[in-house]
Design a protein around this motif. Structure first.
Motif, PDB file in Angstrom:
ATOM      1  N   PRO A   1      60.198 -19.154  19.872  1.00 41.51           N
ATOM      2  CA  PRO A   1      59.562 -18.019  20.363  1.00 41.51           C
ATOM      3  C   PRO A   1      58.119 -17.689  20.258  1.00 41.51           C
ATOM      4  CG  PRO A   1      60.984 -17.293  18.509  1.00 41.51           C
ATOM      5  CD  PRO A   1      61.050 -18.340  18.888  1.00 41.51           C
TER       6      PRO A   1
ATOM      7  N   LEU B   1      54.859 -17.189  18.676  1.00 41.55           N
ATOM      8  CA  LEU B   1      54.873 -16.108  17.121  1.00 41.55           C
ATOM      9  C   LEU B   1      53.091 -16.360  17.036  1.00 41.55           C
ATOM     10  CD1 LEU B   1      54.908 -17.950  15.209  1.00 41.55           C
ATOM     11  CD2 LEU B   1      57.422 -17.378  15.475  1.00 41.55           C
TER      12      LEU B   1
ATOM     13  N   LEU C   1      55.358 -11.720  16.250  1.00 43.40           N
ATOM     14  CA  LEU C   1      56.041 -12.373  17.776  1.00 43.40           C
ATOM     15  C   LEU C   1      54.955 -11.919  18.147  1.00 43.40           C
ATOM     16  CD1 LEU C   1      59.818 -11.620  17.061  1.00 43.40           C
ATOM     17  CD2 LEU C   1      58.845 -13.750  17.183  1.00 43.40           C
ATOM     18  N   HIS C   2      55.099 -12.717  19.353  1.00 39.07           N
ATOM     19  CA  HIS C   2      53.919 -12.843  20.868  1.00 39.07           C
ATOM     20  C   HIS C   2      54.466 -11.532  21.852  1.00 39.07           C
ATOM     21  CE1 HIS C   2      51.326 -12.952  24.016  1.00 39.07           C
ATOM     22  NE2 HIS C   2      52.568 -13.598  24.902  1.00 39.07           N
ATOM     23  N   ASP C   3      55.754 -11.900  22.025  1.00 36.50           N
ATOM     24  CA  ASP C   3      56.861 -10.432  22.607  1.00 36.50           C
ATOM     25  C   ASP C   3      56.655  -9.360  21.536  1.00 36.50           C
ATOM     26  OD1 ASP C   3      57.398 -12.062  24.512  1.00 36.50           O
ATOM     27  OD2 ASP C   3      59.277 -12.469  23.233  1.00 36.50           O
ATOM     28  N   ASP C   4      55.899  -8.806  20.789  1.00 36.91           N
ATOM     29  CA  ASP C   4      55.665  -7.622  20.387  1.00 36.91           C
ATOM     30  C   ASP C   4      54.037  -7.297  20.578  1.00 36.91           C
ATOM     31  OD1 ASP C   4      58.210  -7.732  19.139  1.00 36.91           O
ATOM     32  OD2 ASP C   4      57.822  -8.054  17.272  1.00 36.91           O
TER      33      ASP C   4
ATOM     34  N   GLN D   1      54.451 -16.765   9.146  1.00 32.38           N
ATOM     35  CA  GLN D   1      55.043 -16.205  10.619  1.00 32.38           C
ATOM     36  C   GLN D   1      54.919 -14.688  10.031  1.00 32.38           C
ATOM     37  OE1 GLN D   1      58.700 -17.864  11.725  1.00 32.38           O
ATOM     38  NE2 GLN D   1      57.381 -19.782  12.032  1.00 32.38           N
TER      39      GLN D   1
END
Length: 107
Positions: free
Chosen positions: A8, A10, A22-25, A19
């Motif tokens: 993913p 990130l 996440l980019h999705d967040d 890390q």
């Protein structure tokens, strides 16, 4: 032929590459941090949350807590614990990570 497995997308700590999100967040990329642009995230990982304090921000009074990288202790941004203005309640429990403090991984 080998197939490359891509994880993913990130964001990592700029200092130690731990890390942290996440980019999705990402909820928004149009926030203002202490040092310029900042991103609003629904979640963060591998971070420590400092003590809560009331802070007067551009959008009003909020209870926030600084967020640190768990590995190197770099201050990455803050967590919104409480918003006093009704229009700002959506930020509660969310994280601000400053663009200068995070780097993209797996892009």
């Amino acid at each position: 032929m080998m197939t490359e497995i891509v994880g993913p997308r990130l964001y990592s700590c700029c200092n130690c590459r731990n890390q942290v999100a996440l980019h999705d967040d990402v909820i928004s990329k149009s926030f203002q941090g202490r040092n310029g642009r900042a991103f609003l995230f629904s979640h963060a990982m591998n971070v420590m949350v400092g003590p809560k304090e009331d802070r007067q921000l551009m959008t009003g009074l909020h209870t926030v807590a600084d967020v640190y990288c768990r590995d190197c202790r770099e201050v990455l941004g803050w967590k919104y614990e409480r918003a006093y203005e009704e229009t700002q309640k959506y930020k509660e429990g969310k994280f601000i990570l400053e663009k200068l403090k995070i780097v993209k991984e797996n892009w």
